[in-house]
Design an enzyme around this catalytic site. Structure first.
Site, PDB file in Angstrom:
ATOM      1  NE  ARG A  74      -2.450  -1.311   3.812  1.00 13.91           N
ATOM      2  CZ  ARG A  74      -1.892  -0.563   4.277  1.00 13.91           C
ATOM      3  NH1 ARG A  74      -1.949   1.054   4.146  1.00 13.91           N
ATOM      4  NH2 ARG A  74      -1.837  -1.100   5.209  1.00 13.91           N
ATOM      5  CE1 TYR A 216       2.081  -7.308  -4.398  1.00 13.21           C
ATOM      6  CE2 TYR A 216       0.826  -6.804  -2.054  1.00 13.21           C
ATOM      7  CZ  TYR A 216       1.965  -7.941  -3.189  1.00 13.21           C
ATOM      8  OH  TYR A 216       2.488  -8.827  -2.306  1.00 13.21           O
ATOM      9  CE  LYS A 225      -6.766  -4.209   4.681  1.00 13.89           C
ATOM     10  NZ  LYS A 225      -5.893  -4.382   5.117  1.00 13.89           N
ATOM     11  CG  HIS A 245      -7.410  -3.436   9.887  1.00  7.78           C
ATOM     12  ND1 HIS A 245      -5.869  -3.050   9.910  1.00  7.78           N
ATOM     13  CD2 HIS A 245      -7.190  -4.974   8.980  1.00  7.78           C
ATOM     14  CE1 HIS A 245      -4.807  -3.872   9.663  1.00  7.78           C
ATOM     15  NE2 HIS A 245      -6.303  -4.385   8.873  1.00  7.78           N
ATOM     16  CB  SER A 267      -0.492  -3.710   7.824  1.00  7.91           C
ATOM     17  OG  SER A 267      -2.176  -2.846   7.433  1.00  7.91           O
ATOM     18  CB  CYS A 269       0.317  -6.710  13.653  1.00  7.49           C
ATOM     19  SG  CYS A 269       1.527  -4.985  13.077  1.00  7.49           S
ATOM     20  CG  ASP A 292      -7.115  -7.502   6.757  1.00  9.28           C
ATOM     21  OD1 ASP A 292      -6.556  -7.415   7.260  1.00  9.28           O
ATOM     22  OD2 ASP A 292      -7.940  -6.450   5.465  1.00  9.28           O
ATOM     23  NE  ARG A 404       0.456  -8.487   2.387  1.00 11.66           N
ATOM     24  CZ  ARG A 404      -0.307  -8.437   3.528  1.00 11.66           C
ATOM     25  NH1 ARG A 404      -1.493  -8.891   4.035  1.00 11.66           N
ATOM     26  NH2 ARG A 404       0.187  -7.164   4.523  1.00 11.66           N
TER      27      ARG A 404
HETATM   28  P1  GTP Z   1      -2.243  -8.093   6.774  1.00 17.57           P
HETATM   29  O1  GTP Z   1      -2.709  -8.366   6.336  1.00 17.57           O
HETATM   30  O2  GTP Z   1      -1.027  -6.738   7.063  1.00 17.57           O
HETATM   31  O3  GTP Z   1      -3.095  -6.669   7.630  1.00 17.57           O
HETATM   32  O4  GTP Z   1      -1.441  -8.678   8.709  1.00 17.57           O
HETATM   33  P2  GTP Z   1      -1.831  -9.741   9.680  1.00 17.57           P
HETATM   34  O5  GTP Z   1      -2.302  -8.485  10.728  1.00 17.57           O
HETATM   35  O6  GTP Z   1      -3.320 -10.382   9.093  1.00 17.57           O
HETATM   36  O7  GTP Z   1      -1.048 -10.347  10.192  1.00 17.57           O
HETATM   37  P3  GTP Z   1       0.065 -11.937   9.943  1.00 17.57           P
HETATM   38  O8  GTP Z   1      -1.303 -13.085  10.738  1.00 17.57           O
HETATM   39  O9  GTP Z   1       0.119 -12.077   8.461  1.00 17.57           O
HETATM   40  O10 GTP Z   1       1.415 -11.776  10.597  1.00 17.57           O
HETATM   41  C1  GTP Z   1       2.194 -11.298  10.270  1.00 17.57           C
HETATM   42  C2  GTP Z   1       3.518 -11.118  10.566  1.00 17.57           C
HETATM   43  O11 GTP Z   1       3.197 -11.608  11.535  1.00 17.57           O
HETATM   44  C3  GTP Z   1       3.924 -13.256   9.842  1.00 17.57           C
HETATM   45  O12 GTP Z   1       5.173 -12.927  10.171  1.00 17.57           O
HETATM   46  C4  GTP Z   1       3.190 -13.559  11.652  1.00 17.57           C
HETATM   47  O13 GTP Z   1       4.810 -14.841  11.651  1.00 17.57           O
HETATM   48  C5  GTP Z   1       3.971 -12.895  12.245  1.00 17.57           C
HETATM   49  N1  GTP Z   1       2.768 -13.721  13.993  1.00 17.57           N
HETATM   50  C6  GTP Z   1       1.958 -13.310  13.699  1.00 17.57           C
HETATM   51  N2  GTP Z   1       1.303 -14.235  15.158  1.00 17.57           N
HETATM   52  C7  GTP Z   1       2.510 -13.995  15.593  1.00 17.57           C
HETATM   53  C8  GTP Z   1       2.159 -14.284  17.105  1.00 17.57           C
HETATM   54  O14 GTP Z   1       0.975 -14.641  17.655  1.00 17.57           O
HETATM   55  N3  GTP Z   1       4.026 -14.254  17.716  1.00 17.57           N
HETATM   56  C9  GTP Z   1       4.415 -13.565  16.514  1.00 17.57           C
HETATM   57  N4  GTP Z   1       6.236 -13.643  17.100  1.00 17.57           N
HETATM   58  N5  GTP Z   1       4.775 -13.368  15.407  1.00 17.57           N
HETATM   59  C10 GTP Z   1       3.325 -13.891  14.983  1.00 17.57           C
HETATM   60  C1  SPV Z   2      -2.888  -4.843   5.140  1.00 18.31           C
HETATM   61  O1  SPV Z   2      -2.157  -3.801   5.113  1.00 18.31           O
HETATM   62  O2  SPV Z   2      -3.205  -3.753   6.518  1.00 18.31           O
HETATM   63  C2  SPV Z   2      -3.354  -6.048   4.565  1.00 18.31           C
HETATM   64  C3  SPV Z   2      -2.433  -5.980   3.292  1.00 18.31           C
HETATM   65  O3  SPV Z   2      -4.480  -6.319   4.924  1.00 18.31           O
HETATM   66  S1  SPV Z   2      -3.842  -4.355   1.973  1.00 18.31           S
HETATM   67  O4  SPV Z   2      -4.789  -4.976   1.290  1.00 18.31           O
HETATM   68  O5  SPV Z   2      -2.604  -4.178   0.426  1.00 18.31           O
HETATM   69  O6  SPV Z   2      -4.319  -3.678   3.306  1.00 18.31           O
HETATM   70 MN    MN Z   3      -5.330  -6.041   7.036  1.00 17.97          MN
END
Ligand code: GTP
Ligand code: SPV
Ligand code: MN
Length: 648
Positions: A74, A216, A225, A245, A267, A269, A292, A404
């Site tokens: 983004r 993207y 979003k 979110h 994002s 996290c 999400d 992704r």
């Molecule tokens: P967006 O799709 O961008 O909104 O991200 P998201 O909030 O869905 O994050 P996602 O679950 O994909 O996690 C992103 C990163 O954080 C990955 O590399 C995971 O391995 C790491 N992660 C997720 N949960 C944990 C956790 O409980 N502990 C740790 N140390 N890392 C974590």
């Molecule tokens: C985020 O950045 O929180 C995502 C990926 O879930 S995107 O769809 O690119 O915003």
């Molecule tokens: Mn997101």
């Protein structure tokens, strides 16, 4: 000019006709949403060199795309909320006068689809026909967007039929901004190469989305979003509901009691991970509703009911492994589009921390060869025989950090089908929410879990959220902590302070405020002095969810502190504390403590963010006096209370 096709709905015709005249595509295709059509577009992209077909035995109906190097996440710096008044966009958003923006963007759109096909995508955010669902029409010249929207939303004829003759929808226009001259060969990832030529624009009053120059993720899949958060947050404010979110999950205790939890983390996290987590605690079952975005509406009984408006997962690839998130990996087994990951010699995919040994040789996200690391079979480097230390020092990754997968939700082995379809006990209300979690990546200060003392305190917690910036956004601040209220910083469709007020209103206007979800702040990312994580995370997070359920039931006491209610150490269930990652009791003790000095600094930073949200009033002097102090007094009061309690 090609002829605009006929549509039963006059408003759809008008939207398509307008952009046909401006963008002058070579052809117009109205997306039907069938599997046959979806696969035909994928195959056409393979022929054009825009997709690589993966090994169909290992990954049926899966494809790989590589984006342009400038177009990997983004672009917050090029994202605009064009409300009529600047103050309504607020201090956290980029703003331009809507008419000025339209003129500027129309120049870019003029003839931008020459040599390309204009696709018209009817889509639904939410199950078609559900009372909470909203509809959109996205016009795009990107077949990549079409097939991703097919997975991420419900698309095609069924939506068009539901819209009927005069159904309403959010009009969206998207172009990659790369017209083709006669005979000019297309590139693998067309887009506007210069960042200042990209625009991601929301017009909240008119409820329109105009996007230009990027192909993207959230920049281009406009249902996500742009619509489901930025435009929907404004709709929600006007109509008394919430667009957040947040993931949504269903948790079942060993006693078979069901809980529904939402969680707002910034994002990259941990939303996707928590949404499909495999609980380490015996007897607990977790199911996924969304990973999400959540739309929450107050019910007549005072509870908040949630649906997931999406239909798929646009998940972060690196770090997704059979250890961390087996259900996400299983969701990618078929019908999935991968973007910016490594291609292996056998036509499969690979990424860092996938928990799978790297192939000897592969093709990295930029399309260059990459090679297994000399002393770590789980890494790849840009040259043969490089050591782990050399690769690390070079900063090289073979899969982009924001690479992704776009996977259909129906692939998820733990999908809560009823909740996913917006049903609760057979009724299309969405599921009642018991707890709301906020969180972020915080290496210090913020404890493992902290319970709000009231709804207002919970809103304060959300407003005070901060997190390290991740690769989900193109930024020079990756790794630095920034304030990210409610994980919505990049997604507010209006003034952040008014958004806080809206959260407070949810209590004031509730039919029974005692039924509102309890609010918690969690942090899976505390680090020790040596840089290691002090909490194992992932499946171990079920220990925290159990404590939350026990608090909801009034089964356990808490340590009442100035910052909120923390668990007593003995109440975090450590059964089945086995395997590769374990809870270390000394670490647990440390992350359940209130770090007073750290918190004093934290509160000062939160205060400074409030000042920023208050002070940056409009350049429009006629509204300045009325709008300067926008942050709700109730939140200022909590800030003062916490600060005073910490000083004692
Ligand atoms: P967006 O799709 O961008 O909104 O991200 P998201 O909030 O869905 O994050 P996602 O679950 O994909 O996690 C992103 C990163 O954080 C990955 O590399 C995971 O391995 C790491 N992660 C997720 N949960 C944990 C956790 O409980 N502990 C740790 N140390 N890392 C974590
Ligand atoms: C985020 O950045 O929180 C995502 C990926 O879930 S995107 O769809 O690119 O915003
Ligand atoms: Mn997101």
């Amino acid at each position: 000019m090609v002829k605009t096709p006929k549509f039963a709905n006059d408003k759809v015709f008008a939207w398509v006709d307008k952009w046909n005249k401006v963008c002058t595509p070579d052809k117009i295709v109205v997306v039907k949403g069938t599997k046959k059509e979806h696969l035909a577009i994928c195959e056409m992209m393979v022929k054009n060199g825009q997709f690589i077909k993966l090994n169909q035995k290992k990954r049926p109906e899966c494809y790989l795309a590589r984006s342009h190097e400038s177009d990997v996440a983004r672009v917050e710096g090029r994202t605009f909320i064009c409300s009529k008044k600047e103050i309504d966009a607020g201090p956290t958003n980029h703003w331009m006068d809507p008419e000025v923006m339209k003129k500027l963007m129309l120049k870019s759109y003029k003839g931008c689809m020459k040599g390309r096909t204009m696709y018209v995508i009817p889509f639904a955010m939410g199950p078609i026909g559900n009372p909470i669902t909203q509809y959109g029409i996205e016009i795009t010249d990107s077949p990549y967007v079409v097939v991703n929207m097919n997975i991420m939303t419900r698309t095609g004829d069924a939506v068009m039929k539901h819209l009927g003759k005069d159904g309403d929808f959010i009009p969206c226009i998207h172009s990659v901004g790369a017209p083709l001259k006669k005979g000019q060969k297309d590139v693998a990832w067309p887009c506007a190469k210069k960042i200042e030529d990209k625009f991601i624009t929301q017009f909240p009053e008119e409820r329109q989305i105009w996007s230009f120059g990027s192909g993207y993720g959230g920049n281009a899949l406009l249902g996500k979003k742009c619509f489901a958060l930025r435009i929907a947050s404004k709709l929600a404010k006007d109509e008394g509901w919430m667009a957040e979110h947040m993931l949504i999950l269903t948790l079942t205790s060993p006693e078979r009691k069901q809980y529904h939890v939402t969680a707002a983390f910034p994002s990259a996290c941990g939303k996707t991970n928590l949404a499909m987590m495999l609980p380490k605690l015996p007897g607990w079952k977790l199911q996924t509703i969304g990973d999400d975005i959540a739309w929450l509406k107050p019910g007549d009984d005072g509870r908040l009911y949630a649906i997931n408006p999406e239909n798929g997962f646009f998940g972060v690839a690196p770090g997704t492994s059979m250890d961390s998130n087996p259900n996400a990996l299983k969701s990618c087994k078929k019908g999935t589009i991968f973007t910016n990951v490594v291609l292996t010699p056998d036509g499969d995919i690979w990424w860092e921390d996938m928990g799978v040994k790297a192939p000897k040789e592969g093709i990295d996200w930029k399309g260059n060869p990459c090679y297994v690391c000399a002393d770590d079979p789980y890494r790849m480097g840009p040259k043969p025989g490089m050591t782990k230390a050399e690769i690390k020092a070079s900063g090289y990754v073979a899969a982009h950090k924001n690479s992704r997968f776009t996977a259909p939700a129906e692939n998820c082995p733990v999908l809560d089908k009823s909740g996913f379809n917006g049903l609760w006990k057979g009724k299309p209300t969405g599921v009642p929410i018991d707890a709301i979690l906020f969180g972020g990546r915080r290496p210090s200060t913020i404890p493992l879990v902290n319970e709000a003392k009231s709804w207002t305190h919970g809103v304060f917690m959300g407003s005070a959220a901060g997190s390290e910036v991740t690769a989900a956004v193109i930024s020079d601040q990756i790794g630095q902590v920034r304030r990210d209220p409610m994980a919505m910083l990049p997604f507010f469709g209006y003034n952040v302070a008014d958004y806080f007020q809206h959260w407070l209103e949810m209590e004031r206007t509730s039919a029974d405020a005692t039924k509102l979800p309890k609010i918690y702040f969690v942090n899976w990312f505390r680090k020790g002095d040596d840089g290691r994580f002090m909490w194992p995370g992932f499946g171990d997070n079920s220990r925290v969810l159990k404590w939350i359920c026990q608090r909801i039931e009034g089964q356990v006491k808490a340590n009442v502190t100035p910052i909120g209610n923390l668990p007593l150490e003995r109440d975090i269930d450590l059964s089945n504390n086995e395997g590769k990652f374990k809870v270390v009791p000394e670490d647990l003790r440390a992350i359940l403590k209130v770090d007073k000095e750290g918190w004093k600094k934290e509160i000062a930073t939160v205060g400074a963010s409030y000042d920023e949200y208050d002070a940056k009033a409009s350049k429009d002097t006629t509204v300045r006096s009325k709008t300067a102090k926008r942050v709700p007094k109730a939140l200022r009061q909590i800030l003062a209370d916490v600060s005073a309690a910490l000083a004692k």
